[in-house]
Design a protein around this motif. Structure first.
Motif, PDB file in Angstrom:
ATOM      1  N   THR A   3      43.236  25.318  47.096  1.00 22.83           N
ATOM      2  CA  THR A   3      43.250  24.613  48.399  1.00 22.83           C
ATOM      3  C   THR A   3      44.397  23.921  48.277  1.00 22.83           C
ATOM      4  OG1 THR A   3      41.078  24.847  49.142  1.00 22.83           O
ATOM      5  CG2 THR A   3      42.086  23.349  50.257  1.00 22.83           C
ATOM      6  N   ILE A   4      45.413  24.013  49.075  1.00 21.29           N
ATOM      7  CA  ILE A   4      46.640  23.359  49.254  1.00 21.29           C
ATOM      8  C   ILE A   4      46.702  22.539  50.529  1.00 21.29           C
ATOM      9  CG2 ILE A   4      49.297  23.395  49.032  1.00 21.29           C
ATOM     10  CD1 ILE A   4      47.638  25.107  46.789  1.00 21.29           C
ATOM     11  N   ILE A  36      45.595  31.546  48.355  1.00 21.39           N
ATOM     12  CA  ILE A  36      45.218  30.291  48.479  1.00 21.39           C
ATOM     13  C   ILE A  36      44.967  30.125  49.844  1.00 21.39           C
ATOM     14  CG2 ILE A  36      46.737  29.635  46.529  1.00 21.39           C
ATOM     15  CD1 ILE A  36      48.925  29.128  48.528  1.00 21.39           C
ATOM     16  N   SER A  37      44.408  28.590  50.034  1.00 21.40           N
ATOM     17  CA  SER A  37      44.007  28.384  51.459  1.00 21.40           C
ATOM     18  C   SER A  37      44.921  27.022  51.478  1.00 21.40           C
ATOM     19  CB  SER A  37      42.513  27.857  51.602  1.00 21.40           C
ATOM     20  OG  SER A  37      42.470  27.082  52.517  1.00 21.40           O
ATOM     21  N   ALA A  87      41.047  19.044  48.483  1.00 20.69           N
ATOM     22  CA  ALA A  87      42.284  19.777  47.999  1.00 20.69           C
ATOM     23  C   ALA A  87      42.313  20.086  46.382  1.00 20.69           C
ATOM     24  CB  ALA A  87      43.537  19.170  48.622  1.00 20.69           C
ATOM     25  N   ASP A  88      42.988  21.265  46.082  1.00 20.06           N
ATOM     26  CA  ASP A  88      43.321  21.295  44.383  1.00 20.06           C
ATOM     27  C   ASP A  88      44.713  20.679  44.302  1.00 20.06           C
ATOM     28  OD1 ASP A  88      40.937  22.671  43.680  1.00 20.06           O
ATOM     29  OD2 ASP A  88      41.515  24.149  45.167  1.00 20.06           O
ATOM     30  N   ASP A 133      42.631  13.825  39.089  1.00 18.81           N
ATOM     31  CA  ASP A 133      43.948  14.260  39.133  1.00 18.81           C
ATOM     32  C   ASP A 133      44.210  15.660  39.652  1.00 18.81           C
ATOM     33  OD1 ASP A 133      46.439  13.836  38.314  1.00 18.81           O
ATOM     34  OD2 ASP A 133      46.329  13.827  36.232  1.00 18.81           O
ATOM     35  N   LYS A 134      45.302  15.900  40.459  1.00 19.18           N
ATOM     36  CA  LYS A 134      45.481  17.265  40.803  1.00 19.18           C
ATOM     37  C   LYS A 134      47.193  17.282  40.990  1.00 19.18           C
ATOM     38  CE  LYS A 134      42.952  15.835  44.053  1.00 19.18           C
ATOM     39  NZ  LYS A 134      41.955  16.423  44.719  1.00 19.18           N
ATOM     40  N   ASP A 135      47.451  18.655  41.268  1.00 19.87           N
ATOM     41  CA  ASP A 135      49.027  18.527  41.272  1.00 19.87           C
ATOM     42  C   ASP A 135      49.618  18.168  42.486  1.00 19.87           C
ATOM     43  OD1 ASP A 135      49.542  20.095  38.604  1.00 19.87           O
ATOM     44  OD2 ASP A 135      48.148  21.477  39.630  1.00 19.87           O
TER      45      ASP A 135
END
Ligand SMILES: Cc1cc2nc3c(=O)[nH]c(=O)nc-3n(C[C@H](O)[C@H](O)[C@H](O)COP(=O)(O)O)c2cc1C
Length: 198
Positions: A3-4, A36-37, A87-88, A133-135
């Motif tokens: 998920t973005i 992806i979402s 969100a990822d 943590d995530k990108d």
């Protein structure tokens, strides 16, 4: 499925270079991960609230206070944290305005950072981030060639400091679209995103 969360903060709608750079980043994330979402959060359409006295009091109310979740002035901030946790990856698009981020994004950052929620202190007085943590991908648009100018580009360093120090997010990549006000400007997204990890 990843998920973005795409945060956009330009008032220039579909003409916005920072928004369009963010979309190009998302296209490359899609190529990398497949399905992806994408959730777009337009901060100009729905501006974040500015601090009020009541809100600042809410921000410094200990999180273990009974009924903390029902403090009205924290409603936006609580929703923001839920959206981030869901969100990822975050793609954050901002125009450069007077060497800084857009006012809308600054108001959003001010709703994001919260003692006891996004950061705390360890036993030795150092700040520790509390969000997983995530990108994070930064998409910054500037009218001038700011990164090679003697005047510093404060935006990338500022946002990285906020996410690392006050949130706990360390995986930050910055992409810039520069010179947008030059005559006949035409962005080369493949060049800008040449080092995007495949
Ligand atoms: C109020 C305002 C302030 C700006 N300040 C700067 C600046 O300090 N440095 C710069 O290089 N460009 C500056 N610009 C130009 C924008 O960064 C440029 O138009 C950029 O493409 C805006 O991003 P957007 O296309 O996503 O809206 C400014 C533009 C506006 C409207």
């Amino acid at each position: 499925m990843k998920t973005i969360l795409h945060i956009t903060s330009s008032a220039r709608a579909d003409s916005s270079y920072s928004t369009n750079l963010g979309k190009e980043i998302i296209d490359r994330i899609r190529k990398k991960y497949g399905s992806i979402s994408v959730i777009t959060w337009d901060l100009v359409d729905t501006p974040p609230p500015l601090y009020t006295h009541e809100m600042v009091q809410g921000f410094y109310t200990p999180v273990d206070t009974p009924n903390y979740r029902s403090i009205k002035s924290l409603a936006y901030a609580n929703d923001l944290i839920e959206r981030i946790n869901a969100a990822d990856m975050l793609v954050i698009s901002t125009p450069m305005h007077n060497f800084g981020i857009s006012a809308h994004l600054k108001a959003w950052i001010d709703q994001l950072v919260r003692f006891g929620v996004t950061y705390t202190y360890d036993g030795t007085g150092n700040r520790v981030g509390l969000i997983a943590d995530k990108d994070v991908y930064l998409a910054i648009a500037s009218g001038g060639m700011q990164s090679s100018s003697p005047v510093q580009d404060y935006i990338a360093d500022y946002l990285a400091a906020v996410f690392r120090t006050y949130v706990g997010i360390t995986k930050i990549q910055t992409y810039r679209i520069e010179g947008t006000v030059f005559p006949n400007f035409s962005p080369d997204y493949n060049a800008i995103l040449a080092d995007f990890p495949h």
